[in-house]
Design an enzyme around this catalytic site. Structure first.
Site: not given
Ligand code: UD1
Length: 373
Positions: A210
């Site tokens: 990811h």
């Molecule tokens: C975050 C953490 C990372 C961790 C990861 C585990 C930061 C900077 N990064 O990254 O360290 O390893 O979580 O998953 O905090 N999304 C959903 N549903 C959710 C949450 C997110 O669809 O419940 C989507 C968001 O809309 C976004 C993407 O996933 O498009 C990324 O989510 P985001 O929380 O920004 O960071 P992660 O890449 O998950």
């Protein structure tokens, strides 16, 4: 002592579960400690958040900031603004943050700037040196204003000493993620995909990806996946897909009978898969720690790690992000030449108890010295 315990994203939940349990136990023994659980809402899907609460017996959060998705700055700003309000209404003695996600940094800043509320960081002091990762910025900023550091490794302790942190503010306690792993190992649950794919012990590979460096560029991801598929000796590759990666994969349209993409799994099912696999391929940090303790070969598709003990002591190897590195690593795995690994010091299932002991000591002497003087 009243503590705010912060959790926001998937890798936080397994880190806070044992801390909550240890605080509740101490509180029942009439020790002066209580907590309020704050969920920032950074991860909000049931499959990224809610399931972990159910499975790990984490109580409903006392406060949910419902921050949701956004750019790094948007998420940080929303969490800070909303948490500051909560702090102004009810000021705890200490804010405890875990890990390295955006919520960790945002809540530390909000607390510290609000008239110096004390901050404790569980998993403090680790560094990858890679500032292209948002997590590294989160670690650096959080640790620059943290008062009490609860650490997982000697390397973390050394990093903090080099930054001028007082020795008596560094608590080398071990790893709460491993508390959760060891406690729940007997409860690991065979996921549905096991039957669907007729998986067999040691005869499949688990994959998670990811990080932006691996998944945000479509062509790079295509090349990486193809190399993994081509070198997996026909074993099924089981790939629970993070929402961020899912968006890119949709465009790629890779179909191969050996690659099985599935929805993100719950904690108990995911670790069942890992514990019975031949190997794990990942770019997560936490999974390298779990694979180390489970004794499963782990290939990390990153050029650096903030958890060097998983490489020096554990089963992890840094394969890097260059797809050309996949073949030699897979050849080594299939030649049976992967190292066996051992478990790092204090990753013994009792870290949360040591954290609570530390907190009670801090509470007793809460005259409050700055961590650097
Ligand atoms: C975050 C953490 C990372 C961790 C990861 C585990 C930061 C900077 N990064 O990254 O360290 O390893 O979580 O998953 O905090 N999304 C959903 N549903 C959710 C949450 C997110 O669809 O419940 C989507 C968001 O809309 C976004 C993407 O996933 O498009 C990324 O989510 P985001 O929380 O920004 O960071 P992660 O890449 O998950």
């Amino acid at each position: 002592m009243q503590i705010d315990l912060i959790a926001g994203a998937r890798p936080n939940f397994m880190k806070i579960a044992p801390i909550i349990e240890a605080i509740e136990k101490a509180s029942k023994e009439a020790k002066d400690i209580s907590y309020r659980l704050v969920h920032t809402g950074q991860h909000y899907d049931k499959k990224m958040s809610g399931n972990f609460f159910d499975e790990l017996g984490i109580p409903e959060p006392d406060i949910n900031l419902e921050a949701g998705s956004g750019t790094q700055a948007e998420q940080t700003a929303t969490i800070m603004t909303r948490y500051e309000k909560v702090l102004m209404e009810n000021r705890p003695d200490l804010v405890m943050v875990v890990g390295d996600v955006t919520s960790t940094m945002a809540c530390s800043i909000a607390a510290k700037k609000l008239n110096n509320i004390k901050v404790a960081h569980v998993e403090g002091g680790i560094r990858s040196g890679d500032l292209t990762m948002p997590e590294e910025i989160n670690r650096m900023v959080t640790d620059a204003i943290t008062d009490y550091f609860f650490t997982t490794s000697h390397t973390a302790n050394d990093n903090l000493r080099r930054a001028g942190v007082r020795e008596d503010h560094i608590f080398f306690v071990g790893n709460t993620m491993i508390d959760t792993l060891l406690k729940n190992k007997p409860r690991f649950k065979r996921p549905k995909v096991w039957e669907d794919l007729q998986l067999k012990e040691g005869k499949y590979i688990v994959m998670t990806l990811h990080r932006p460096a691996n998944v945000d560029e479509e062509e790079k991801l295509r090349y990486l996946l193809q190399e993994i598929i081509d070198n997996s000796h026909g074993l099924p590759l089981v790939f629970p897909v993070h929402p961020r990666t899912a968006k890119v994969l949709e465009h790629l349209g890779i179909t191969d009978s050996r690659l099985h993409t599935i929805e993100p799994l719950g904690y108990l099912e995911f670790n069942y898969l890992v514990a019975h696999s031949k190997a794990v391929i990942t770019d997560s940090g936490g999974i390298t720690e779990e694979a180390t303790v489970l004794g499963i070969p782990c290939m990390t598709l990153r050029d650096n790690t903030e958890r060097p003990e998983t490489v020096d002591i554990g089963t992890n190897e840094l394969v890097g992000t260059d797809p050309k590195n996949i073949k030699p690593a897979m050849d080594k795995l299939f030649a049976g030449a992967w190292k066996k690994g051992a478990v790092p010091e204090l990753w013994d299932g009792h870290t949360a108890e040591r954290i609570v002991e530390g907190l009670l000591g801090i509470g007793g002497g809460m005259g409050m010295l700055d961590s650097r003087f």
